[in-house]
Design a protein around this motif. Structure first.
Motif, PDB file in Angstrom:
ATOM      1  N   UNK A 101      28.125  36.008  -5.311  1.00  0.00           N
ATOM      2  CA  UNK A 101      27.482  36.864  -6.310  1.00  0.00           C
ATOM      3  C   UNK A 101      28.181  38.231  -6.338  1.00  0.00           C
ATOM      4  N   UNK A 110      29.961  39.846  -9.600  1.00  0.00           N
ATOM      5  CA  UNK A 110      29.703  41.202 -10.091  1.00  0.00           C
ATOM      6  C   UNK A 110      31.012  41.979 -10.216  1.00  0.00           C
ATOM      7  N   UNK A 170      28.468  31.182  -9.152  1.00  0.00           N
ATOM      8  CA  UNK A 170      28.082  32.541  -9.541  1.00  0.00           C
ATOM      9  C   UNK A 170      29.195  33.297 -10.261  1.00  0.00           C
ATOM     10  N   UNK A 204      23.342  32.076  -3.779  1.00  0.00           N
ATOM     11  CA  UNK A 204      22.539  32.409  -4.950  1.00  0.00           C
ATOM     12  C   UNK A 204      22.205  31.199  -5.804  1.00  0.00           C
ATOM     13  N   UNK A 205      23.223  30.392  -6.100  1.00  0.00           N
ATOM     14  CA  UNK A 205      23.083  29.366  -7.142  1.00  0.00           C
ATOM     15  C   UNK A 205      21.933  28.387  -6.893  1.00  0.00           C
ATOM     16  N   UNK A 248      18.592  29.880  -7.797  1.00  0.00           N
ATOM     17  CA  UNK A 248      18.302  30.037  -9.229  1.00  0.00           C
ATOM     18  C   UNK A 248      17.676  28.759  -9.770  1.00  0.00           C
ATOM     19  N   UNK A 288      14.259  33.340  -9.527  1.00  0.00           N
ATOM     20  CA  UNK A 288      14.853  34.432 -10.284  1.00  0.00           C
ATOM     21  C   UNK A 288      13.792  35.183 -11.089  1.00  0.00           C
ATOM     22  N   UNK A 321      20.626  38.252  -2.758  1.00  0.00           N
ATOM     23  CA  UNK A 321      21.692  37.920  -3.715  1.00  0.00           C
ATOM     24  C   UNK A 321      21.156  37.676  -5.126  1.00  0.00           C
ATOM     25  N   UNK A 343      20.513  40.925  -6.742  1.00  0.00           N
ATOM     26  CA  UNK A 343      21.777  41.501  -7.214  1.00  0.00           C
ATOM     27  C   UNK A 343      22.159  40.885  -8.560  1.00  0.00           C
ATOM     28  N   UNK A 344      22.017  39.566  -8.646  1.00  0.00           N
ATOM     29  CA  UNK A 344      22.351  38.874  -9.895  1.00  0.00           C
ATOM     30  C   UNK A 344      21.462  39.365 -11.034  1.00  0.00           C
ATOM     31  N   UNK A 400      22.426  42.845 -12.092  1.00  0.00           N
ATOM     32  CA  UNK A 400      23.724  42.926 -12.762  1.00  0.00           C
ATOM     33  C   UNK A 400      23.584  42.571 -14.240  1.00  0.00           C
ATOM     34  N   UNK A 413      22.807  47.999  -8.243  1.00  0.00           N
ATOM     35  CA  UNK A 413      23.377  46.694  -7.901  1.00  0.00           C
ATOM     36  C   UNK A 413      24.392  46.841  -6.780  1.00  0.00           C
ATOM     37  N   UNK A 453      24.441  45.443  -2.978  1.00  0.00           N
ATOM     38  CA  UNK A 453      25.574  44.677  -2.438  1.00  0.00           C
ATOM     39  C   UNK A 453      26.004  45.259  -1.093  1.00  0.00           C
TER      40      UNK A 453
END
Lengths: 460, 421
Positions: free
Chosen positions: A281, A285, A385, B347-348, B351, B356, B374, B377-378, B381, B392, B396
């Protein structure tokens, strides 16, 4: 009393059983005439009683938790209030579900007045069956524990029995890996099959138009052509990322193993490995915030006017950076596996170091390097991501790196987030994409491992 | 037989000192130097990518830990109508403050000093006043000057370049604006206003998720590693287990998210967005990593230890649990920490299982809706508001600090406890 407290109580009783069983065995040891006349150490007797007490009760509780909701519903339906319920299955079910959640305290107010009348029978039935379950579980703990305690004798082979249980636990823990793999496979296949009953697999695999938002009805066949997604995935993960990662990773590995002084190597190797530890992630970004705007400005300055701010290049380059340590460590391993006699022979013939590397080491290590690259590709196409944040959503079939493309993983995220109904082809399409991704990465990994293994055997 | 006569090689000896040869050697040496430069170049280029990434994140993110503040004169006796300090001490302080209406008082104070509709201060500025009163109740009995956080656009404009209107305001109040540490960032949860957001909610969600992951993945991973390395017979099932584990270690993380969605949410009916589901999903992902590193650690324990224990009468189970496991534990722990660090940055898959959502209160249990660092953060962003850029990056920095600590711990454990046999 809820299930958690009951569970803690059962485990507490098990602990008590451990103490009691151990104490009895300790007395036996003290009373015995010669050393070794009691087969097992007191601890094993303790475990014997504790396991006998706890395991049947927990098995019973888990079965009871599955069975009791049906029993509760049956009991509630025999109550006089249930006669007022409509016979139609669907409304009936929704009223019952509402009454159940009010009775459990998950919901405070009913939408359907009929459910309010059902709350009381539900609560009565629930408390009735909960009490039965609790009493039965506790009785089971005491009965089985007492049975085990009575069985404690000097000749009881407690250790053997405990060890058999331990072996079973170890085997079960290993089987979880198989269960997970099967779970992935079955759930993907199952949901994909539902998708393919609505959309033809041919259209999905070979169609060139991807536009799931436009699909209105449940039988909409168009708009699920996944070719643009496959192309975008290959373009970013297997082409752009590899153009960055292979030269940099390979040259880094060569320099660090063949040229670098030991201190330089000791510092740089971990630093490069940090690149693999940065969360994706963060890379995403970085790609979206810094790399993509810079690349767009660059594209505009060299005269590409339609450059997108979400470009394949930005995502691909950043993904390549992420993959560098991966390629580098695979190359490192395969170069190290080349027999030193080959290297020494080449140097002895008067070849320079770089000639040795280019003409002897790399050709010899090539299968290993190729295997490593395949693994890197499989990793890049499954990466989510970076592409979600930097590659965009437009399903373009283009080889222009400055335009926006979309990938399989981006679309999976896109289809499954936001409001979703679980039966629409839109949601199920994500599972079909997931199945394709799973099969492709699996094949890449199998091929890569086979290539690497063959090559290792060649030098052994 | 005269070998020289049939040799295809020119029998005249090579003139090593001749011009042709010297030129050729020079060329070869130049190629050697070029190759070496290329090598060091790619190492340095890769390292500079990392340096650049960290530089960008730290450069943006450090500003996220600070906030721009503007002094506000509050004439409490006039504004509150003579509230006494004793009201705001003890157990009733919070309730009394609520009835006092701090927000209205602060709004009135702002209107008096800076004029109506000035929109200078953050919408959460009154919360700072409230905590100031709770800390020191005596200020309500006097005229006080408090420095309060300004509105997000002005904050951005003061720290770097902002919109035109905001820049004018900054120019106007340049002497009074100051920078203070943004404690809210560490104690608040998600919000819509970048001046009020914090990472505590996400951090707590991450913590709960990681605990569940550890509780599930560590015992299963260690037991599976012991079984495969010490007891497993050579047969079909063992082969199948090994193939599954190696395969799971290479499956893309998003596939685990699909598994979690299909199995944990749709079949088991566990709540969406819950830390429990996130932890279980990540545990399935982390388990193969622990098994693989655990097997290597178990393998490195020399057979002499096992033979000695067997020789004095220990059973196979006792050999493993009394001798092999304790010796392999540092290696297993190192692998576990590395696997956990990977799960922390993931993260993925989260989600996919709905973590989320906008979560404004920190989770208090494993089934509460939660988010993790994470994912936070997503989500940030994606925000349009420019104030979120630095937040953000600041989040991080926090995430990277955690990962760095975990990896440093792993390296320390390895160096301190791992025995070289």
């Amino acid at each position: 009393m809820n299930t958690t407290t009951l569970l803690i109580l059962v485990i507490g009783l098990g602990l008590l059983g451990w103490v009691v069983g151990r104490a009895k065995a300790a007395r036996l040891v003290a009373a015995s005439s010669s050393k070794g006349s009691v087969h097992s150490l007191p601890n094993y007797h303790g475990w014997y009683v504790a396991l006998w007490g706890v395991v049947p009760a927990i098995l019973f509780l888990s079965i009871w938790n599955i069975v009791s909701p049906a029993l509760i519903t049956d009991a509630a339906l025999t109550s006089p209030a249930a006669e007022a319920l409509p016979k139609d299955g669907f409304t009936r079910g929704s009223i019952l579900a509402e009454a159940r959640s009010i009775a459990n305290g998950d919901q405070t107010k009913a939408f359907n007045p009929l459910s309010t009348s059902m709350v009381e029978p539900y609560q009565a039935a629930t408390s009735y069956y909960q009490t039965i379950g609790m009493v039965a579980a506790l009785l089971l703990v005491f009965a089985c524990g007492a049975f085990a305690w009575l069985k404690i004798k000097p000749e009881l082979r407690a250790r053997t029995k405990i060890e058999r249980v331990t072996m079973m636990t170890l085997l079960l823990a290993s089987l979880i890996a198989i269960v997970t793999t099967i779970g992935i496979f079955v759930s993907l296949i199952f949901e994909s099959a539902r998708f393919f009953s609505m959309v033809s697999p041919i259209d999905f695999l070979f169609g060139t138009e991807w536009n799931p938002k436009a699909v209105a009805g449940p039988r909409g066949e168009s708009g699920f052509g996944a070719i643009p997604l496959f192309w975008g995935t290959v373009f970013i993960g297997a082409i752009i990322a590899m153009i960055v990662a292979i030269p940099l990773g390979l040259m880094s590995a060569i320099y660090l193993t063949q040229y670098a002084p030991p201190t330089f190597r000791a510092w740089m190797k971990p630093i490069l490995e940090v690149l693999a530890g940065v969360p994706t992630v963060v890379y995403g970004y970085f790609a979206a915030l810094t790399v993509a705007p810079a690349l767009r400005d660059f594209a505009v300055s060299i005269g590409i006017s339609n450059a997108s701010s979400e470009s394949a290049l930005a995502a691909g380059v950043v993904m390549g950076i992420m993959i560098i340590p991966f390629v580098s460590s695979m190359a490192d391993d395969s170069i190290a596996a080349v027999p030193s006699a080959m290297r020494d022979g080449s140097l002895a013939m008067g070849a320079t170091k770089s000639e040795t590397i280019k003409k002897v080491l790399i050709p010899a290590a090539l299968p290993g390097v190729v295997g490593g690259v395949l693994l890197a590709v499989s990793r890049a196409i499954g990466e989510t991501m970076i592409v979600v944040m930097a590659a965009g959503l437009a399903a373009n079939m283009t080889a222009n790196p400055f335009s926006s493309v979309t990938t399989v993983t981006t679309q999976i995220v896109q289809l499954l987030t936001g409001d979703q109904e679980f039966d629409s082809p839109k949601t199920l399409a994500a599972f079909a994409l997931g199945l394709v991704l799973f099969i492709v990465t699996l094949l890449l990994n199998l091929i890569a491992l086979r290539v690497v293994k063959k090559y290792r055997e060649a030098y052994e | 037989m005269n070998s020289a006569a049939i040799s295809p090689v020119d029998p005249t000896p090579t003139d090593w000192r001749g011009e042709v040869m010297q030129r050729r050697i020079k060329k070869r040496y130049a190629a050697e130097r070029r190759f070496k430069t290329l090598g060091i170049g790619s190492v340095l280029l890769s390292a500079s990518f990392l340096a650049f990434l960290l530089f960008v994140m730290v450069g943006n993110g450090l500003r996220g830990f600070t906030q721009t503040e503007l002094p506000l004169d509050l004439d409490f006796p006039a504004l509150t109508g003579g509230a006494s300090a004793s009201q705001f001490e003890g157990p009733n302080a919070e309730a009394n403050l609520k009835s006092l209406g701090v927000q209205e008082i602060v709004d009135a104070g702002i209107d008096i000093q800076y004029g109506e509709n000035s929109e200078l201060f953050s919408a959460g500025a009154w919360k700072a006043v409230r905590s100031a009163i709770l800390q020191n109740p005596n200020i309500v009995e006097q005229k006080t000057t408090l420095t309060l956080p300004v509105e997000s656009e002005i904050d951005v404009a003061y720290k770097s370049d902002g919109s035109k209107a905001a820049e004018q305001i900054v120019a106007k109040f340049d002497n009074e604006l100051s920078t203070g540490f943004n404690w809210n960032f560490l104690s608040n949860s998600d919000a819509t206003d970048p001046m009020q957001v914090g990472i505590w909610g996400a951090l707590k969600g991450s913590l709960i998720t990681m605990i569940i992951t550890l509780l599930m993945a560590f015992p299963i991973g260690v037991l599976a590693a012991l079984y495969l390395e010490e007891y497993a017979p050579k047969n079909r099932i063992t082969d199948l287990i090994e193939v599954s584990i190696n395969n799971l270690a290479a499956v893309p993380s998003i596939i685990f998210g699909l598994l979690g969605l299909a199995v944990f949410l749709n079949i088991f009916g566990l709540p969406r967005s819950a830390a429990l589901v996130g932890g279980l999903t990540l545990a399935l992902m982390t388990m193969p990593v622990i098994v693989i590193s655990g097997r290597n650690a178990v393998k490195s324990v020399p057979p002499s230890i096992r033979e000695a224990a067997l020789g004095i009468g220990a059973s196979p189970i006792q050999v493993v649990f009394h001798h092999v496991l304790p010796l392999a534990l540092p290696g297993i722990l190192t692998g576990t920490i590395i696997g956990m660090a990977r799960a922390l940055g993931e993260t993925a898959p989260l989600l996919m299982i709905g973590m989320r959502a906008f979560i404004a209160t920190p989770p208090n249990g494993v089934t509460d809706p939660a988010t993790v660092l994470p994912v936070q953060i997503f989500l940030w962003s994606d925000e349009v508001n420019r104030g979120f850029v630095e937040k953000t990056s600041a989040a991080i920095i926090v995430l990277l600090l955690f990962l760095l600590t975990m990896n440093a711990l792993a390296i320390y454990l390895r160096n301190r406890f791992e025995t070289r046999w």
